[in-house]
Enzyme design. Structure first.
Site, mmCIF file in Angstrom:
data_model
loop_
_atom_site.group_PDB
_atom_site.id
_atom_site.type_symbol
_atom_site.label_atom_id
_atom_site.label_comp_id
_atom_site.label_asym_id
_atom_site.label_seq_id
_atom_site.Cartn_x
_atom_site.Cartn_y
_atom_site.Cartn_z
ATOM 1 N N GLU A 154 0.881 -1.169 0.000
ATOM 2 C CA GLU A 154 0.000 0.000 0.000
ATOM 3 C C GLU A 154 0.909 1.206 0.000
ATOM 4 O O GLU A 154 1.562 1.509 0.999
ATOM 5 C CB GLU A 154 -0.907 -0.037 1.232
ATOM 6 C CG GLU A 154 -2.086 0.912 1.136
ATOM 7 C CD GLU A 154 -1.790 2.277 1.718
ATOM 8 O OE1 GLU A 154 -1.536 3.211 0.914
ATOM 9 O OE2 GLU A 154 -1.809 2.409 2.942
ATOM 10 N N CYS A 201 -1.539 8.998 3.218
ATOM 11 C CA CYS A 201 -1.344 8.661 1.806
ATOM 12 C C CYS A 201 -2.548 9.040 0.956
ATOM 13 O O CYS A 201 -2.451 9.058 -0.273
ATOM 14 C CB CYS A 201 -1.018 7.185 1.643
ATOM 15 S SG CYS A 201 -2.299 6.089 2.257
#
Length: 478
Positions: A250, A287
């Protein structure tokens, strides 16, 4: 409960390895704590223990494993304020955001137990094949073995649980390498899990230099799965090292948002509020922090005016003040990099509408416009309190958003159903959020990035499948 004593006791369990301490200075009530720098012999022993404990733990029932996870959530509920304090001080996260992370973490761990109970195989009709008669066949999911999890500083508890919860739920053992900046909430999670019945050694925590630790651990074949959350650069390195073993990455994103001319005018203030929250919550250190916003010309001025006004209202303050909107960044290196990227954009002709300055240990929340796609603040993940706002001026939004090396979350605001449906199909992103900012994430939803944003799928239900392996059994009876 003397929280620092509990964490210190967990850390000192590794003192048998005679390791050096890792040089990092913490703040607040954690400032006297130190962590170890694990070396190769110590890591080899960690893997040996993880494999031995796995062979025992995999024999536990799903009921037993779920009980451990759910009992841990009860302890987390009891110690919410303590856990929030740990997160706040180690991650330099305002306590109101730290408490939000605790609430999410409790839900994430609960979901791990619940979703594991739904992991079921299926009956296979082998007699569809010409010579397949006389057989009953079925599939089932089994544990993998030892899972290695690497996590970043920004959500030091919830992102750990996103890996540890599914791993434990299906019967794996797990080795966690948290960020050296934020290891303490991981140690406390380990303590709570073991207080809830998890056998010691099933979850282990290692600390030190990420590259050295990973090189040592991945040299052992007992590691069957790597789950990593972090930068694209490190993710690419790890992908080259993992070989044929299971992998979930990720990685980063520039989290774009499109605001259509078709939004209702009475919703503009609320949309602007969501943009500001999405861009600047926890200093933009996520993120999926909203980084790039494209607005149709017809509503551009009214939207950007509201965004700038609301950004200027954000308050800097101490971590333990519930009115604090932003605080110090995680470290001075991040602060310097963000300022350099802002200055580079300004020198290239961009206009700073507010912010753009160092303030104490942070950077004032920054709204910037007039950028070009070759600027770092547009093509790279800034991971800081900066949002780029641009007038679309009739350009094709699908082409602009899809022309990116990232593909995690994208957001769209529109009141036109056909436009929403069209963009949800055309945008090449793992998650498209209609009438939400791209910063929105619910912990049970699928979470996968395209292109440089990742590999594999997170989200509890999906992570559980990636933490297990499928087996088919055929029983011939004639």
């Amino acid at each position: 409960m003397e929280i620092t004593k509990v964490i210190e006791n967990e850390i000192k369990k590794a003192s048998k390895y005679n390791l050096n301490t890792y040089p990092y200075k913490y703040i607040g009530s954690l400032e006297n704590l130190t962590i170890y720098d694990f070396d190769e012999p110590a890591l080899a022993d960690v893997v040996k223990t993880a494999q031995e404990k796995y062979l025992e733990y995999r024999k536990t029932t799903l009921y037993q494993r779920t009980e451990i996870l759910l009992n841990t959530t009860k302890l987390m509920e009891e110690h919410k304020e303590t856990i929030a304090e740990i997160i706040s001080y180690e991650a330099k996260k305002p306590v109101k955001f730290a408490m939000q992370e605790v609430e999410r973490s409790i839900q994430t761990l609960k979901l791990s137990g619940i979703e594991a109970s739904k992991l079921e195989g299926e009956y296979i009709n082998l007699d569809v094949a010409a010579n397949g008669g006389g057989r009953n066949a079925f599939t089932k999911y089994e544990s993998l073995g030892v899972v290695y999890a690497m996590t970043p500083f920004n959500f030091p508890l919830n992102l750990v649980i996103h890996k540890v919860g599914p791993a434990l739920a299906v019967g794996n053992s797990v080795i966690v390498k948290p960020s050296e900046k934020t290891p303490f909430s991981t140690y406390f999670l380990k303590y709570l899990l073991e207080q809830s019945g998890l056998p010691e050694g099933v979850m282990q925590v290692v600390t030190g230099d990420g590259e050295k630790v990973s090189d040592a651990l991945l040299s052992h074949d007992e590691i069957k799965k790597l789950s990593f959350t972090g930068s694209v650069r490190v993710g690419e390195i790890l992908k080259n090292k993992i070989g044929l073993r299971k992998l979930t990455l990720e990685l980063g994103s520039t989290s774009p948002l499109y605001i259509s001319k078709n939004v209702k005018k009475e919703n503009i203030k609320d949309i602007a509020e969501q943009v500001v929250n999405g861009a600047f919550a926890y200093n933009g250190q996520a993120c999926i922090s909203t980084q790039k916003v494209f607005i149709d010309d017809e509503v551009f001025e009214s939207v950007i005016e509201e965004i700038v006004k609301k950004t200027k209202q954000l308050q800097y303050g101490p971590l333990n003040d519930h009115t604090t909107d932003y605080s110090d960044l995680i470290d001075s290196q991040s602060q310097q990099r963000i300022i350099e990227w802002i200055k580079e954009a300004e020198q290239g002709g961009a206009e700073i509408l507010t912010g753009g300055e160092i303030y104490k240990g942070s950077v004032k929340p920054t709204v910037i416009t007039g950028t070009t796609e070759d600027m770092k603040i547009c093509r790279q993940e800034i991971f800081g309190p900066v949002v780029v706002i641009e007038n679309l001026k009739g350009r094709n939004i699908t082409e602009i958003l899809n022309d990116s090396s990232f593909g995690l979350n994208a957001g769209v605001f529109t009141s036109d159903f056909e436009e929403a449906l069209q963009l949800s199909n055309d945008l090449d992103y793992g998650q498209v959020l209609i009438n939400d900012v791209p910063t929105v994430r619910f912990d049970h939803m699928p979470y996968n990035g395209r292109r440089h944003s990742g590999y594999g799928t997170e989200g509890i239900k999906y992570a559980i499948k990636e933490m297990s392996q499928l087996k088919m059994v055929s029983l011939k009876y004639v």
